[in-house]
Motif scaffolding. Structure first.
Motif, PDB file in Angstrom:
ATOM      1  N   ILE A   9       0.048 102.251  10.608  1.00 39.78           N
ATOM      2  CA  ILE A   9       0.703 101.343   9.919  1.00 39.78           C
ATOM      3  C   ILE A   9       2.176 101.594  10.050  1.00 39.78           C
ATOM      4  CG2 ILE A   9       1.115 100.620   7.495  1.00 39.78           C
ATOM      5  CD1 ILE A   9      -1.425 101.473   6.622  1.00 39.78           C
ATOM      6  N   THR A  10       2.816 100.392  10.159  1.00 41.73           N
ATOM      7  CA  THR A  10       4.232 100.584  10.411  1.00 41.73           C
ATOM      8  C   THR A  10       5.122  99.808   9.194  1.00 41.73           C
ATOM      9  OG1 THR A  10       3.975 100.271  12.967  1.00 41.73           O
ATOM     10  CG2 THR A  10       6.237  99.912  11.998  1.00 41.73           C
ATOM     11  N   LEU A  11       5.976 100.582   8.647  1.00 45.05           N
ATOM     12  CA  LEU A  11       6.687  99.928   7.648  1.00 45.05           C
ATOM     13  C   LEU A  11       7.790  99.197   7.866  1.00 45.05           C
ATOM     14  CD1 LEU A  11       6.297 102.784   4.947  1.00 45.05           C
ATOM     15  CD2 LEU A  11       4.852 101.171   5.448  1.00 45.05           C
ATOM     16  N   GLU A  12       8.477  98.411   7.051  1.00 46.32           N
ATOM     17  CA  GLU A  12       9.640  97.717   7.344  1.00 46.32           C
ATOM     18  C   GLU A  12      10.846  98.497   8.072  1.00 46.32           C
ATOM     19  OE1 GLU A  12      12.168  94.345   5.023  1.00 46.32           O
ATOM     20  OE2 GLU A  12      11.925  96.174   4.073  1.00 46.32           O
ATOM     21  N   ASP A  13      10.988  99.937   7.393  1.00 45.43           N
ATOM     22  CA  ASP A  13      12.154 100.561   8.188  1.00 45.43           C
ATOM     23  C   ASP A  13      11.685 101.392   9.309  1.00 45.43           C
ATOM     24  OD1 ASP A  13      10.488 102.520   7.014  1.00 45.43           O
ATOM     25  OD2 ASP A  13      11.852 103.710   6.123  1.00 45.43           O
ATOM     26  N   GLY A  16       3.003  93.122   3.939  1.00 46.16           N
ATOM     27  CA  GLY A  16       3.469  92.894   2.475  1.00 46.16           C
ATOM     28  C   GLY A  16       3.009  94.064   1.429  1.00 46.16           C
ATOM     29  N   THR A  17       2.033  94.868   1.771  1.00 44.62           N
ATOM     30  CA  THR A  17       1.742  95.824   0.880  1.00 44.62           C
ATOM     31  C   THR A  17       2.959  96.831   0.791  1.00 44.62           C
ATOM     32  OG1 THR A  17      -0.645  95.617   1.616  1.00 44.62           O
ATOM     33  CG2 THR A  17       0.110  97.718   0.463  1.00 44.62           C
ATOM     34  N   TRP A  18       3.121  97.082  -0.289  1.00 46.95           N
ATOM     35  CA  TRP A  18       4.281  98.091  -0.795  1.00 46.95           C
ATOM     36  C   TRP A  18       3.832  99.727  -0.763  1.00 46.95           C
ATOM     37  CZ3 TRP A  18       9.564  96.994  -1.280  1.00 46.95           C
ATOM     38  CH2 TRP A  18       9.811  95.494  -1.319  1.00 46.95           C
ATOM     39  N   ASP A  32      16.968  98.267  -1.353  1.00 56.00           N
ATOM     40  CA  ASP A  32      16.359  99.295  -2.357  1.00 56.00           C
ATOM     41  C   ASP A  32      15.908  98.426  -3.428  1.00 56.00           C
ATOM     42  OD1 ASP A  32      15.920 101.778  -3.575  1.00 56.00           O
ATOM     43  OD2 ASP A  32      18.039 101.611  -4.366  1.00 56.00           O
ATOM     44  N   MET A  33      14.490  98.179  -3.204  1.00 51.04           N
ATOM     45  CA  MET A  33      13.848  97.112  -4.237  1.00 51.04           C
ATOM     46  C   MET A  33      12.837  97.908  -4.961  1.00 51.04           C
ATOM     47  SD  MET A  33      15.338  94.574  -3.160  1.00 51.04           S
ATOM     48  CE  MET A  33      14.634  93.281  -3.845  1.00 51.04           C
ATOM     49  N   VAL A  34      12.550  97.393  -6.113  1.00 50.56           N
ATOM     50  CA  VAL A  34      11.617  98.009  -7.176  1.00 50.56           C
ATOM     51  C   VAL A  34      10.665  96.753  -7.048  1.00 50.56           C
ATOM     52  CG1 VAL A  34      10.889  98.435  -9.513  1.00 50.56           C
ATOM     53  CG2 VAL A  34      13.417  99.395  -8.613  1.00 50.56           C
ATOM     54  N   PRO A  35       9.226  97.190  -6.634  1.00 54.35           N
ATOM     55  CA  PRO A  35       8.186  96.190  -6.419  1.00 54.35           C
ATOM     56  C   PRO A  35       7.165  96.469  -7.540  1.00 54.35           C
ATOM     57  CG  PRO A  35       7.693  98.134  -4.824  1.00 54.35           C
ATOM     58  CD  PRO A  35       8.763  98.250  -5.858  1.00 54.35           C
ATOM     59  N   ASN A  36       6.269  95.372  -7.687  1.00 52.60           N
ATOM     60  CA  ASN A  36       4.788  95.536  -8.313  1.00 52.60           C
ATOM     61  C   ASN A  36       5.131  95.997 -10.073  1.00 52.60           C
ATOM     62  OD1 ASN A  36       4.039  94.295  -6.172  1.00 52.60           O
ATOM     63  ND2 ASN A  36       2.855  95.940  -5.598  1.00 52.60           N
ATOM     64  N   PHE A  37       6.190  95.804 -10.598  1.00 56.06           N
ATOM     65  CA  PHE A  37       6.499  96.311 -11.912  1.00 56.06           C
ATOM     66  C   PHE A  37       5.788  95.511 -13.077  1.00 56.06           C
ATOM     67  CE2 PHE A  37       9.957  93.563 -10.461  1.00 56.06           C
ATOM     68  CZ  PHE A  37       9.953  92.404 -11.343  1.00 56.06           C
ATOM     69  N   ARG A  53       7.785  86.838 -11.315  1.00 56.88           N
ATOM     70  CA  ARG A  53       7.051  86.062 -10.595  1.00 56.88           C
ATOM     71  C   ARG A  53       6.966  86.593  -9.003  1.00 56.88           C
ATOM     72  NH1 ARG A  53       8.061  82.056  -7.090  1.00 56.88           N
ATOM     73  NH2 ARG A  53      10.241  81.908  -7.721  1.00 56.88           N
ATOM     74  N   LYS A  54       8.088  86.949  -8.569  1.00 58.59           N
ATOM     75  CA  LYS A  54       7.959  87.321  -7.161  1.00 58.59           C
ATOM     76  C   LYS A  54       7.704  88.922  -7.085  1.00 58.59           C
ATOM     77  CE  LYS A  54      11.732  84.640  -5.788  1.00 58.59           C
ATOM     78  NZ  LYS A  54      13.348  84.583  -5.100  1.00 58.59           N
ATOM     79  N   GLN A  55       7.722  89.733  -8.301  1.00 57.89           N
ATOM     80  CA  GLN A  55       7.130  91.008  -8.470  1.00 57.89           C
ATOM     81  C   GLN A  55       8.038  91.755  -7.409  1.00 57.89           C
ATOM     82  OE1 GLN A  55       4.785  92.861 -10.583  1.00 57.89           O
ATOM     83  NE2 GLN A  55       5.749  91.209 -11.277  1.00 57.89           N
ATOM     84  N   LYS A  56       9.500  91.556  -7.380  1.00 67.99           N
ATOM     85  CA  LYS A  56      10.416  92.339  -6.349  1.00 67.99           C
ATOM     86  C   LYS A  56      11.626  92.015  -7.038  1.00 67.99           C
ATOM     87  CE  LYS A  56      11.660  90.714  -2.459  1.00 67.99           C
ATOM     88  NZ  LYS A  56      11.586  90.152  -0.921  1.00 67.99           N
ATOM     89  N   VAL A  57      12.358  93.142  -7.238  1.00 68.79           N
ATOM     90  CA  VAL A  57      13.901  93.070  -7.729  1.00 68.79           C
ATOM     91  C   VAL A  57      14.653  94.224  -7.010  1.00 68.79           C
ATOM     92  CG1 VAL A  57      13.319  94.230  -9.985  1.00 68.79           C
ATOM     93  CG2 VAL A  57      15.113  92.585  -9.733  1.00 68.79           C
ATOM     94  N   GLY A  58      15.918  94.193  -6.954  1.00 73.82           N
ATOM     95  CA  GLY A  58      16.695  95.215  -6.407  1.00 73.82           C
ATOM     96  C   GLY A  58      16.784  96.189  -7.462  1.00 73.82           C
ATOM     97  N   ARG A  59      16.858  97.465  -7.350  1.00 70.31           N
ATOM     98  CA  ARG A  59      16.753  98.607  -8.011  1.00 70.31           C
ATOM     99  C   ARG A  59      17.764  98.521  -9.253  1.00 70.31           C
ATOM    100  NH1 ARG A  59      14.265 103.267  -8.085  1.00 70.31           N
ATOM    101  NH2 ARG A  59      13.713 102.844  -5.724  1.00 70.31           N
ATOM    102  N   GLU A  60      19.140  98.440  -8.923  1.00 70.61           N
ATOM    103  CA  GLU A  60      20.255  98.263  -9.671  1.00 70.61           C
ATOM    104  C   GLU A  60      20.049  97.012 -10.660  1.00 70.61           C
ATOM    105  OE1 GLU A  60      23.994  97.804  -7.525  1.00 70.61           O
ATOM    106  OE2 GLU A  60      23.646  99.567  -6.513  1.00 70.61           O
ATOM    107  N   THR A  61      19.493  95.811 -10.103  1.00 72.06           N
ATOM    108  CA  THR A  61      19.217  94.806 -11.217  1.00 72.06           C
ATOM    109  C   THR A  61      18.156  95.344 -12.430  1.00 72.06           C
ATOM    110  OG1 THR A  61      19.811  92.977  -9.474  1.00 72.06           O
ATOM    111  CG2 THR A  61      18.513  92.371 -11.142  1.00 72.06           C
TER     112      THR A  61
END
Length: 437
Positions: A100-104, A135-137, A372-377, A409-417
């Protein structure tokens, strides 16, 4: 996966009376990256032999980890890292490996029925390798431990038999030249190593040659005992040359960061990064470095992560005279550039100024952090906004509530936000800890 089998090391299992109960999760370096890896209840965690694991006494290959030894783990209740004991170890073979290769650029390897980790509704949950899809986090460690168990290197260990060398208790003599026997792992020594990794080579007599055109780099190397010339600096001390070649490799495609460096004192590691980015780094709107050695940049990424700096890798290809050349590019993630600037001490004036300017632009809010995202919250933000009256028809916060609804709805947001919303809505508990982890 083919007919070949590979040995897998099980880092931790539950057995006996505890069989079937949840097992603790070590943070491991899987091949070239860092991630959390777990196994289904009762099965443990199958990890490729040779995979480095962080323990309380340092970083070591998984096959060297013993029962009862404490490995870095994830507390799934608090989302914090902590050391927990290994319950048992065993070996087995498997040919159903999945990569599995991650985005980074991080790569994870396990069996198809092996459970990796993802997050759902503020819960860390396992996902079978065969069910991982685009798309899996997956969680990565934001920082790594620094055991600092090695403080010097005995250069006498790298001396080949020679009638011209006299190895004494504290020094090595070669003809009229006298050098320290022990290479102290401090900031200056780290910078020399970093410059070697970026621009270093040897001549036929194993004289160290470092490319250097910047006056401040030349001044530094002059103070370190190098001979300074127009475009390079040299040092004719074979024990140090043999140490560099043996431990860090040679040639543009053959260099790497050895395991013990991750246990060296912080000033040495920071000095190494400073020298490397002075030599090979490019500073502008982004901070990058390019190398023919993927293994070298894997090590640089892990060193950066020890200082809390996040970076991504990407393999690139160029064609020159009908010849395809492969490189790997490292890019420091934008949100980590201020921390990077606090970690390194660049001597080259233009690079130092460019980094200072970039940090100032980031702190003034001129850029958007898309990494730097926070997903699936889950629906924690929507529920808190509703409870706080943000959805009231005549309220002043309806636009803010609409933005939170869009993030949900997107289940993705920047950590600071995410953290600003949690603070504004006075949400505590796991939701607050999730954003800070």
């Amino acid at each position: 996966m083919g007919e070949d089998t590979e040995t897998i090391r099980v880092g931790e299992v539950s057995r006996g009376d505890a069989a079937g109960s949840p097992v603790e999760l070590p943070v491991v370096d899987v091949l070239t990256g860092r991630s959390f890896v777990t196994g289904k209840s009762g099965s443990g965690k199958s990890i490729l032999e040779g995979t480095p694991v962080y323990t309380e006494t340092g970083r070591k290959p998984i096959e060297k980890v013993e029962e009862g030894e404490n490995v870095l783990s994830l507390n799934k209740r608090t989302f914090e890292q902590e050391f927990r004991p290994v319950q048992a170890t065993l070996d087995h073979e498997a040919d159903d490996l999945v990569r599995i290769t991650l985005e980074d650029g991080t790569e994870l390897v396990g069996t198809e029925d092996h459970s990796f980790l993802t997050v759902q509704d503020l819960e860390i949950v396992p996902v079978r390798g065969e069910n991982v899809e685009e798309g899996t986090w997956m969680p990565l460690s934001r920082s790594l431990p620094e055991p600092e168990t090695r403080t010097e290197v005995d250069l006498g260990e790298y001396v080949t038999k020679s009638g011209t060398l006299d190895i004494r208790e504290e020094e090595i003599r070669s003809a009229s030249r006298v050098e320290d026997r022990y290479f102290e792992l401090g900031a200056e020594e780290g910078r020399i190593v970093g410059l070697y990794l970026a621009e270093g080579s040897f001549d036929a007599r194993m004289t160290i040659q470092l490319s250097a055109t910047d006056e401040r780099i030349k001044e530094f190397l002059d103070g370190a005992g190098f001979n300074v010339y127009d475009r390079f600096c040299t040092l004719g001390f074979k024990p140090l040359a043999e140490f560099l070649a043996t431990e860090f490799g040679r040639g543009a495609a053959g260099k790497h960061v050895p395991n013990w460096v991750f246990e060296a004192p912080a000033p040495f590691r920071a000095g190494l990064l400073s020298g490397y980015f002075d030599g090979d780094g490019t500073i502008g709107q982004s901070v990058t470095a390019t190398s023919k050695s993927r293994e070298l940049l894997d090590g640089v990424v892990e060193l950066l992560r020890q200082f809390g700096v996040s970076a991504s890798l990407k393999d690139t290809y160029t064609t020159y005279n009908d010849e395809t050349r492969e490189y790997t590019r490292l890019r420091v993630d934008g949100f980590s550039i201020p921390t990077f600037a606090e970690t390194v001490d660049l001597l080259i004036h233009d690079k130092h100024e460019a980094l200072t300017d970039r940090v100032a632009s980031l702190e003034s809010g001129e850029s958007y952090n898309a990494k730097d995202m926070v997903p699936n919250f889950g629906d924690v933000l929507n529920r808190a906004a509703s409870d706080g009256g943000w959805n009231d028809r005549d309220g002043d916060d309806r636009s803010r509530a609409a933005a939170l609804h869009n993030h949900t709805r997107k289940q993705k947001v920047g950590r600071e936000t995410y953290n600003r919303a949690i603070e504004a809505l006075d949400v505590g508990g796991r939701a607050r800890q999730f954003g800070r982890s």
